[in-house]
Design an enzyme around this catalytic site. Structure first.
Site, PDB file in Angstrom:
ATOM      1  N   HIS A  61       0.811  -1.215   0.000  1.00 33.99           N
ATOM      2  CA  HIS A  61       0.000   0.000   0.000  1.00 33.99           C
ATOM      3  C   HIS A  61       0.843   1.263   0.000  1.00 33.99           C
ATOM      4  CE1 HIS A  61      -2.823  -2.943   2.118  1.00 33.99           C
ATOM      5  NE2 HIS A  61      -3.190  -2.843   0.862  1.00 33.99           N
ATOM      6  N   HIS A  62       2.027   1.190   0.624  1.00 34.86           N
ATOM      7  CA  HIS A  62       2.861   2.388   0.727  1.00 34.86           C
ATOM      8  C   HIS A  62       4.274   2.193   0.197  1.00 34.86           C
ATOM      9  CE1 HIS A  62      -0.201   2.679   3.976  1.00 34.86           C
ATOM     10  NE2 HIS A  62      -0.245   3.940   3.586  1.00 34.86           N
ATOM     11  N   GLN A  91       0.726  -8.447   5.061  1.00 30.96           N
ATOM     12  CA  GLN A  91       1.105  -9.499   6.020  1.00 30.96           C
ATOM     13  C   GLN A  91       0.093 -10.655   6.047  1.00 30.96           C
ATOM     14  OE1 GLN A  91       2.178  -8.025   9.930  1.00 30.96           O
ATOM     15  NE2 GLN A  91       1.772 -10.019  10.862  1.00 30.96           N
TER      16      GLN A  91
END
Ligand SMILES: [Zn+2]
Length: 220
Positions: free
Chosen positions: A110-111, A149
């Site tokens: 996402h980042h 994760q």
């Protein structure tokens, strides 16, 4: 000197253009599927977009350095994780095998910021047992790609089911996410724990609590 056998035979990397060039060649050979110039252009573009001068001295080598770093951090995209489990031994052992604290680093998709931690893998074999280092290889392969994760945890568990036909597998991952600690909610020290329980570990409560005790038992 890749073939040197003397560990003291070490020359420090002083970052001269010639050593950077040979490093680029070395990485291009090691990661043939990575488009290094494209990463370099993109990094330069990002630097300019945030208001930096990509051509100032301190940043001149940065795009090339970042391209090599990304090749490493995303090397799992070109690695078939299941292959690491194809070399197994046939053993009648049918008790639990547990490997704790397999350290890893990954990149949150996402980042594109790192998350790091440890993976614990417990399984009950069904005739097929792998060398312990192979489990570490699987973790490395699965972690070295844009990840979350939760998915990583599932993927490791599923690989053991698919490749080894295990009677049960438990995967627990504990990690800290820099996207949570250095930006956004800024909660340093928070640890994210995920688990995937399959087969016996899912259906049988006492097997599940046994593996959880073995993983977390000596921690208060
Ligand atoms: Zn993130």
């Amino acid at each position: 000197m890749p073939n040197s056998s003397n560990p003291n035979d070490y020359s420090p990397d002083v970052g001269t253009p010639s050593s950077d060039l040979s490093k680029s060649e070395e990485y291009a050979r090691k990661y043939p599927n990575v488009d290094f110039p494209r990463i370099e252009r993109a990094v330069k573009e990002i630097l300019a977009a945030v208001g930096e001068d990509p051509d100032r001295e301190g940043l001149r080598e940065t795009p090339a350095r970042v391209s090599r770093m990304y090749a490493e951090l995303f090397s799992g995209l070109h690695d078939e994780a299941s292959l690491h489990l194809r070399k197994f031994f046939t053993e009648k052992y049918d008790e639990m095998v547990l490997v704790r604290d397999i350290s890893f680093n990954s990149m949150c998709e996402h980042h594109l910021l790192p998350f790091t931690g440890v993976a614990h893998i417990g399984y009950i074999p069904n005739g097929k047992v792998v060398g312990l280092s192979k489990l570490a290889r699987v973790v490395e392969s699965v972690s070295h790609r844009p990840q979350v994760q939760e998915r990583m945890t599932e993927q490791i568990a599923n690989l053991l089911i698919e490749e080894l036909g295990v009677k049960g597998v438990a995967v627990v991952i504990e990690a800290t996410h820099s996207c949570m600690t250095i930006r956004g909610v800024r909660k340093p020290g928070s640890i994210c724990v995920t688990s995937a329980m399959k087969g016996i570990f899912r259906s049988n409560l006492s097997s599940r609590s046994e593996v959880m005790t073995l993983i977390f038992g000596d921690r208060k």
